[in-house]
Design an enzyme around this catalytic site. Sequence first.
Site, mmCIF file in Angstrom:
data_model
loop_
_atom_site.group_PDB
_atom_site.id
_atom_site.type_symbol
_atom_site.label_atom_id
_atom_site.label_comp_id
_atom_site.label_asym_id
_atom_site.label_seq_id
_atom_site.Cartn_x
_atom_site.Cartn_y
_atom_site.Cartn_z
ATOM 1 N N CYS A 75 -0.450 4.131 2.121
ATOM 2 C CA CYS A 75 -0.231 3.974 3.562
ATOM 3 C C CYS A 75 1.239 4.215 3.921
ATOM 4 O O CYS A 75 1.544 4.909 4.877
ATOM 5 C CB CYS A 75 -0.568 2.554 4.032
ATOM 6 S SG CYS A 75 -1.977 1.781 3.264
ATOM 7 N N ASP A 76 2.148 3.604 3.173
ATOM 8 C CA ASP A 76 3.544 3.550 3.613
ATOM 9 C C ASP A 76 4.508 4.436 2.820
ATOM 10 O O ASP A 76 5.609 4.715 3.289
ATOM 11 C CB ASP A 76 4.045 2.091 3.549
ATOM 12 C CG ASP A 76 3.249 1.186 4.478
ATOM 13 O OD1 ASP A 76 2.787 1.698 5.521
ATOM 14 O OD2 ASP A 76 3.080 -0.001 4.173
ATOM 15 N N CYS A 113 0.836 -1.202 0.000
ATOM 16 C CA CYS A 113 0.000 0.000 0.000
ATOM 17 C C CYS A 113 0.871 1.254 0.000
ATOM 18 O O CYS A 113 1.390 1.667 1.044
ATOM 19 C CB CYS A 113 -0.927 -0.002 1.215
ATOM 20 S SG CYS A 113 -1.958 1.470 1.320
#
Length: 369
Positions: A151-152, A148
Amino acid sequence: MPTQTLDREVVIIGSGPAGLTAAIYSARANLKPLLIDAPVDAEKQTTPGGQLMITTDVENYPGFSEGIQGPDLMVEFRKQAERFGTEFLEEWITEADLSERPFRLQTENYVVNAGTLIVATGASAKWLGIPGEAKVPDGFGGNGVSACATCDGPLPAFRNRPLVVVGGGDTAMEEATFLTRYASHVYLVHRRDKLRASRIMQDKAFCNEKIEFIWNTAVEEMLGEPEAGVTGVRLRNLQNNEERVLPCAGVFIAIGHKPNTDLFKGQLDMDEVGYIKTSHRSTATNVAGVFACGDVQDATYRQAVTAAGTGCMAALDAERYLDHLPVAMPSGDEVTIEGEHVTPDHSAIIEPDGTIIPNQPENLVAQED
Ligand code: NDP
């Protein structure tokens, strides 16, 4: 063999942001929901709490100006659902029968009869299954390997460093493009010489000077150190079998997601990939009284906040339905708990025995008579 029977008005399957938000709303509405979630299983890659449990910093969930760790966020969701009386059952569901109400779910120890069912089973990122990919401590998952970018990607460890994205679909193009905001360079590794992604997404990636395509190539292994995380990948050219090491600080796997819908195949309408089809106006599925929310019905947005939003919708839809109010179905008509159908243009109500009643004010009907 199941030994106990549970009868509940609202049963939710799944404990990610969608399922737990549905639980918070239906518990506050005094519907005493039962939430069933899968136990931890390393092989099946299941964790109560869903995909955020394998994420580190979550910086885009509104309300946390300093960010929050994914697992901590899910602990808060769960505590909030518990506070209003959600009942939890951690068991694998082995069978689901949605042919009539109450819907019947079977687990190892229970038969659960559900007046309404909210499906929030999510989608799981597909993985390559190569050495070094597993979650820390077995591999570098969570320490340089991610599925992701949203997200990261913005994590400090990836800033101004070379990154690798694997895949050739829209997700890979989107993730690669997004990662160029942070990375010094993004290598897009694809197993063929043609992309599956839509033209517009391809063009966007081709025009981006920071993205370099590596064609006909497979990632064979994640390389790294326990402390530093990923330091590179071992690549193999699929045409000449030549191998080489490509140094990088992170690898983003973008080879698709698999919605967790096997249990409902043949019962709930799905698209060709397996995402559950819901009405554009509600979370209703083709089975009246069954609602779907979160990633299990969303191949497009797939964010924690959108999952939570649809979880709220599913709880309100289930509540409406239990209150005998019509709920919009994917077919366009609206259905009540008694089985009455309101046609999409609202011109008629079809009763369960087939009787058609014009949906007009009484005086209008009287005038026409
Ligand atoms: P896709 O299934 O479209 O693409 C997956 C890609 O990963 C393919 O290129 C495939 O290669 C590759 N792949 C699959 N398995 C492996 C493997 N084992 N090893 C190496 N490569 C592999 O998935 P996406 O997640 O990209 O997209 C899913 C859906 O979501 C699509 O309908 C897409 O259009 C949509 N989407 C839309 C977006 C948007 O419009 N903004 C953004 C993201 C997704 P190959 O091509 O050789 O099969």
